[in-house]
Design a protein around this motif. Structure first.
Motif, PDB file in Angstrom:
ATOM      1  N   ARG A 238      33.693   4.024  40.303  1.00  0.00           N
ATOM      2  CA  ARG A 238      33.961   5.020  39.266  1.00  0.00           C
ATOM      3  C   ARG A 238      34.226   6.392  39.880  1.00  0.00           C
ATOM      4  O   ARG A 238      35.081   7.148  39.409  1.00  0.00           O
ATOM      5  N   ALA A 241      37.744   6.489  41.244  1.00  0.00           N
ATOM      6  CA  ALA A 241      38.701   6.627  40.144  1.00  0.00           C
ATOM      7  C   ALA A 241      38.733   8.059  39.630  1.00  0.00           C
ATOM      8  O   ALA A 241      39.804   8.609  39.346  1.00  0.00           O
ATOM      9  N   ALA A 242      37.568   8.659  39.521  1.00  0.00           N
ATOM     10  CA  ALA A 242      37.497  10.044  39.034  1.00  0.00           C
ATOM     11  C   ALA A 242      38.142  11.001  40.026  1.00  0.00           C
ATOM     12  O   ALA A 242      38.839  11.952  39.642  1.00  0.00           O
ATOM     13  N   GLN A 245      41.883  10.675  39.867  1.00  0.00           N
ATOM     14  CA  GLN A 245      42.382  11.296  38.635  1.00  0.00           C
ATOM     15  C   GLN A 245      42.400  12.818  38.781  1.00  0.00           C
ATOM     16  O   GLN A 245      43.362  13.490  38.377  1.00  0.00           O
ATOM     17  N   TYR A 246      41.332  13.362  39.376  1.00  0.00           N
ATOM     18  CA  TYR A 246      41.257  14.809  39.574  1.00  0.00           C
ATOM     19  C   TYR A 246      42.371  15.286  40.494  1.00  0.00           C
ATOM     20  O   TYR A 246      43.028  16.299  40.230  1.00  0.00           O
ATOM     21  N   ALA A 248      45.279  13.818  41.073  1.00  0.00           N
ATOM     22  CA  ALA A 248      46.574  13.675  40.418  1.00  0.00           C
ATOM     23  C   ALA A 248      46.827  14.837  39.464  1.00  0.00           C
ATOM     24  O   ALA A 248      47.968  15.289  39.288  1.00  0.00           O
ATOM     25  N   ARG A 249      45.774  15.336  38.842  1.00  0.00           N
ATOM     26  CA  ARG A 249      45.937  16.411  37.871  1.00  0.00           C
ATOM     27  C   ARG A 249      46.046  17.791  38.525  1.00  0.00           C
ATOM     28  O   ARG A 249      46.817  18.641  38.092  1.00  0.00           O
ATOM     29  N   GLU A 262      34.218  14.759  35.452  1.00  0.00           N
ATOM     30  CA  GLU A 262      35.530  14.167  35.204  1.00  0.00           C
ATOM     31  C   GLU A 262      35.357  13.022  34.204  1.00  0.00           C
ATOM     32  O   GLU A 262      34.469  12.175  34.364  1.00  0.00           O
ATOM     33  N   LEU A 264      36.833   9.684  32.609  1.00  0.00           N
ATOM     34  CA  LEU A 264      37.791   8.609  32.856  1.00  0.00           C
ATOM     35  C   LEU A 264      38.429   8.156  31.542  1.00  0.00           C
ATOM     36  O   LEU A 264      37.916   8.459  30.449  1.00  0.00           O
ATOM     37  N   PRO A 265      39.546   7.437  31.630  1.00  0.00           N
ATOM     38  CA  PRO A 265      40.236   6.988  30.405  1.00  0.00           C
ATOM     39  C   PRO A 265      39.351   6.210  29.447  1.00  0.00           C
ATOM     40  O   PRO A 265      39.551   6.266  28.227  1.00  0.00           O
TER      41      PRO A 265
END
Length: 304
Positions: A238, A241-242, A245-246, A248-249, A262, A264-265
């Motif tokens: 997890r 993944a977080a 995601q961070y 990518a943003r 963060e 997650l979806p």
């Protein structure tokens, strides 16, 4: 005639002798920077038995035989009426310096601060009766650290204080084993105290302190080591993944605030800043595969 004789031969002589001692003490303090005169010290020229004179002034002060003006003149030179109080204040400064760095006065006996053995000193003061007759000493220690003499082991308090400082700005102590503070594995401390057998053996005050940090006992299904390892593995995935995601943003992976969360979806919240700190703290225990995943996302310390 009798009064004049007494004044000239007794009172005036006594005043002259006192003035001679004060003058010698003044020379000593100007040269040495303090008024702690060893008992056997003799001050030149003469030599004058200054150490004995200072001891006599302390005796007169304790007996209430010294006038206010004389006491004030000596105090201006830095006179210390109680050597025990002076030593306490010097050690207290060292204890305060230790607390500022370690957030507790439950220091190990080997601890040193300001070149003073503060760990052994505080340990001695915890002994029954050590503070009898000195309520002001006890108050001074409690002013620095109310838990300086806990009813539970000092080692437990050291770990708790380190954990408390580590998660000061967090909602709960989400710290994994391997995260160390001042050489103490606070993550392991959290995991151990959450075990049912340990939790039930804690004092109420200990459990209250842990609960204030969001630490509660593990549910029965998480008591077994196998399931705990599985949960830890899922937490790593997890976190990865977080972090991805961070990145990518935002386009980077740091620095990330320790308080950043963060989402997650699937709605899972990951305290990303704390998670990264945990991974860095337990870097030596991470598998090469996990280190590679961290390094691939831009955490340079994982590739070192």
């Amino acid at each position: 005639m009798v009064a004049n004789w007494v004044s000239f031969n007794v009172i005036d002589t006594e005043r002259q002798d006192w003035a001679r001692g004060w003058t010698a003490l003044k020379r000593f303090t100007e040269r040495e920077g303090h008024a702690r005169v060893p008992y056997g010290h003799k001050e030149p020229p003469g030599p004058y038995p200054l150490g004995q004179w200072v001891a006599e002034q302390r005796r007169a002060y304790r007996a209430g035989q010294m006038t206010g003006p004389r006491a004030r003149r000596l105090e201006k030179l830095g006179m210390v009426w109680s050597l025990a109080d002076e030593r306490f204040q010097e050690n207290l400064e060292a204890a305060r310096a230790y607390y500022e760095q370690h957030w507790t006065l439950c220091a190990p006996r080997s601890a040193v601060a300001l070149d003073r053995p503060v760990g052994q000193w505080v340990s001695n003061l915890r002994r029954p009766g050590a503070l009898d007759g000195h309520p002001e000493w006890k108050a001074a220690l409690e002013e620095i650290d109310p838990d300086w003499n806990p009813a539970w082991p000092a080692d437990w308090q050291r770990h708790y204080a380190a954990l408390r400082e580590l998660v000061r700005d967090e909602d709960q102590a989400d710290v994994l084993p391997g995260v160390t503070v001042h050489g103490m594995d606070v993550g392991q401390f959290v995991q151990r105290n959450r075990q049912h057998t340990v939790w039930t053996g804690l004092m109420d005050e200990q459990r209250e302190r842990l609960e204030q940090l969001g630490i509660t006992p593990l549910p029965p299904e998480q008591q077994t080591p196998a399931k705990a390892r599985k949960a830890a593995s899922g937490a790593f995935e997890r976190g990865i993944a977080a972090l991805a995601q961070y990145k990518a943003r935002t386009g980077s992976v740091g620095p990330i605030s320790r308080t950043h969360t963060e989402v997650l979806p699937d709605g899972t919240e990951v305290k990303l800043g704390v998670w990264i700190m945990n991974q860095k703290g337990r870097r030596a225990k991470l598998t090469p595969d996990k280190l590679q995943q961290l390094a691939a996302l831009g955490l340079n310390w994982a590739a070192e």
